[in-house]
Design a protein around this motif. Sequence first.
Motif, PDB file in Angstrom:
ATOM      1  N   LEU A   1      -7.353   4.508   9.775  1.00  0.00           N
ATOM      2  CA  LEU A   1      -7.937   5.059   8.556  1.00  0.00           C
ATOM      3  C   LEU A   1      -7.246   4.509   7.307  1.00  0.00           C
ATOM      4  O   LEU A   1      -6.049   4.234   7.314  1.00  0.00           O
ATOM      5  CB  LEU A   1      -7.843   6.584   8.581  1.00  0.00           C
ATOM      6  N   PHE A   2      -8.045   4.380   6.227  1.00  0.00           N
ATOM      7  CA  PHE A   2      -7.549   3.927   4.921  1.00  0.00           C
ATOM      8  C   PHE A   2      -6.847   2.571   5.055  1.00  0.00           C
ATOM      9  O   PHE A   2      -5.732   2.372   4.575  1.00  0.00           O
ATOM     10  CB  PHE A   2      -6.588   4.961   4.303  1.00  0.00           C
ATOM     11  N   ARG A   3      -7.525   1.642   5.708  1.00  0.00           N
ATOM     12  CA  ARG A   3      -6.938   0.317   5.947  1.00  0.00           C
ATOM     13  C   ARG A   3      -6.652  -0.399   4.627  1.00  0.00           C
ATOM     14  O   ARG A   3      -5.581  -0.985   4.449  1.00  0.00           O
ATOM     15  CB  ARG A   3      -7.886  -0.505   6.813  1.00  0.00           C
ATOM     16  N   ARG A   4      -7.599  -0.384   3.728  1.00  0.00           N
ATOM     17  CA  ARG A   4      -7.432  -1.024   2.421  1.00  0.00           C
ATOM     18  C   ARG A   4      -7.814  -0.021   1.337  1.00  0.00           C
ATOM     19  O   ARG A   4      -8.682   0.827   1.533  1.00  0.00           O
ATOM     20  CB  ARG A   4      -8.300  -2.283   2.305  1.00  0.00           C
ATOM     21  N   MET A   5      -7.161  -0.147   0.197  1.00  0.00           N
ATOM     22  CA  MET A   5      -7.462   0.734  -0.927  1.00  0.00           C
ATOM     23  C   MET A   5      -8.534   0.084  -1.789  1.00  0.00           C
ATOM     24  O   MET A   5      -8.341  -1.014  -2.336  1.00  0.00           O
ATOM     25  CB  MET A   5      -6.193   0.992  -1.744  1.00  0.00           C
ATOM     26  N   THR A   6      -9.674   0.751  -1.902  1.00  0.00           N
ATOM     27  CA  THR A   6     -10.793   0.227  -2.691  1.00  0.00           C
ATOM     28  C   THR A   6     -10.723   0.775  -4.114  1.00  0.00           C
ATOM     29  O   THR A   6     -10.030   1.756  -4.402  1.00  0.00           O
ATOM     30  CB  THR A   6     -12.121   0.633  -2.052  1.00  0.00           C
TER      31      THR A   6
END
Length: 713
Positions: free
Chosen positions: A447-452
């Motif tokens: 979860l939340f691999r990259r911050m968009t």
Amino acid sequence: MGEPPRRPRELFLAGLAAAYLAAFVSLYLQIPGLYGRDGILPARRVLRLSGKGLWEQLRDVPTLLWLGPHLGLDTEQGMELLCLLGAVASMGALLCAPLRDCLLFAVLRVFYLSLYQVGQVFLYFQWDSLLLEAGFLAVLVAPLRLLKWRSTAWRPHDSITFWLVRWLLFRLMFASGVVKLTSRCPTWWGLTALTYHYETQCIPTPAAWYAHQLPVWFQKFSVVATYVIEIAVPLLFFMPIRRLRLFAFYCQVLLQILIILTGNYNFFNVLTIVLAFSLLDEEHVGRWMGRGKRKHGSSWPPTLLSFLSTLLELATYALLLYWSIHYFSLEIDWEKKLLESKVAFTYHEFTQWLRAVTLPLVGLGFLSLSWEILSAMYRCACVRGFFWKLWATLQWAVFATATMGMFAISLVPFTYIDYESNGKLWPGIHQMFSAVERFQVVNSYGLFRRMTGVGGRPEVVLEGSYDKQSWTEIEFMYKPGNVSAAPAVVAPHQPRLDWQMWFAALAHHSSSPWFASFVHRLLQGKEDVIRLVQVDEDKYPFNAQPPVYLRAQLYKYWFTHSAESGAGAARWWRRQHVQEFFPTVSLGDPTLDGLLAQHGLKDKLPLRRPVDAFLPWLLSSVRQLSRPFSPHVVLWSLYLVAATACLLRAMARRPRGGAPPTRHKAPKQQRGDQGEKNGQLRRKEGREAEEKGEGRTRGAADGEGPRGTKRRK
């Protein structure tokens, strides 16, 4: 060997029933707009008649919805029936402990898997996969009570299957922490992710606005704490020291509660806490309920085992603290009165470490599972009676084999975090995983691999018009739109259209084929789709007549700052227009028709529904009853009913008329005096009984019967 964790198991099963309730009810209230005949992605597109037999259809797409035509139901009505049955069954399991049976959880999982198979993009979330995997484990963990209503005893092998819940929690948390660093996202590596997270997540809560105002040094320290809780603390799940496992439990619960307060992630965080119940033991849960065993003093000096256990526990805490300080360069700046932090390792060093620990972690899990299997075998040997011992051993062998198989299969998605380790697995394990992959038995997580939204939260805003001159914004119930509207609180309901609108804003509209169908339905004025946007018709600007033209604009949104004054102080958001997201279209527009035809979303004449059949009429009646209510209000009401029922049941169990009986023992002298009085009373009663017995004996000798009459000779 320790006391079997009956109460943690009951908490897990009850919590899973609560998660199922949220999933079924939330989806049921959105089915017409998402999957109905006039919905965005009609479910009938997935289940097309191809001339195959029923078993072949079930093999290709394992769903009970293939049986719908045999009941006189179309695909949409079949989905509604499964949701209603699932909601009733999960509510029953939540309220009534005897219903928390392996058969019922098997039914719940089959229902949700059937819905998942036709859910398309609106059901492809990690928490849906997590619910399916946890639901499968519940089938192994839950006892068989429906066939043996009074059989609620803990079976010797139950600790083996319950261990799989702990392993699932470990995979979820460890992978979620690791992928943040393997993704090379600059915000996670710079420890600044939380300075963007609160405003860029899908549906923030009002508390997220306040969390966003926290100083940067605190946000960076929070990222460090997240890494520690998700990567380092899960290693404690398998420690033999119970206090370390309890420490790990409360760390996970703290993280999930903070996420619940600042974001609307439906039932996901609650389900994660439910999985964490596998870290508890019988004694600790008993203390929660006021039924724990009271310890009267402690032995001194402590035993060697107790001393070593305490020493190992303190050493573990010290290592966690040291590694956190060392690898994140934690340092207090006394002049500025803040805590400075930064990542003190490189991406290459981290990937080397990950490659070195992945397979040893598999070995750690195997050792922990082996211990549970051996402990269960010892408990089987302690069962009294030859046949009962044989029966317990047979069950142990079956469930131990099943658990080892589940553990082996789960290694494939777990080692996705390091593909070199994944390639070292035995090929047979890959074949086993491929055979069960479509049934969602085990899954990979992260979860939340990259911050968009680093440069601002992208948000799609729909606008409608009658004349192409005057445009009116269409405001959604939950997702951000109006800059003056406070963020919503909707958990555990998941507005799946709002979530997909968030994903759609991250790329071109062609990456979200469903968006063209959504615009088409709004132009047609389809009521079921409009209810996904606004349940209250008065808040929908085109409730009297559908718009003639529709377009979508892309904006960047930011939370306002607490220091802002004037008109901005009354706002939660500020925004800036970026570009057009979707061109202006109307019904019959070649652009819109081309997009619909390209993705196979052109309207086709659906099959006619039977009007006089009882089951379709019943489903239609229930649907009409639920229409006036917002989905999150329905869910909150159901949970309130469940909480009230549990409270009334607890109050009914308390003794009436006076204080409840104390469980504490009296002092030694008082117990001696009381015992002496009880002994005197028993001796007095014994003498009276003897006197009465002598009188009856004399009466019998004189020829009197039981009522004092002369017996006949």
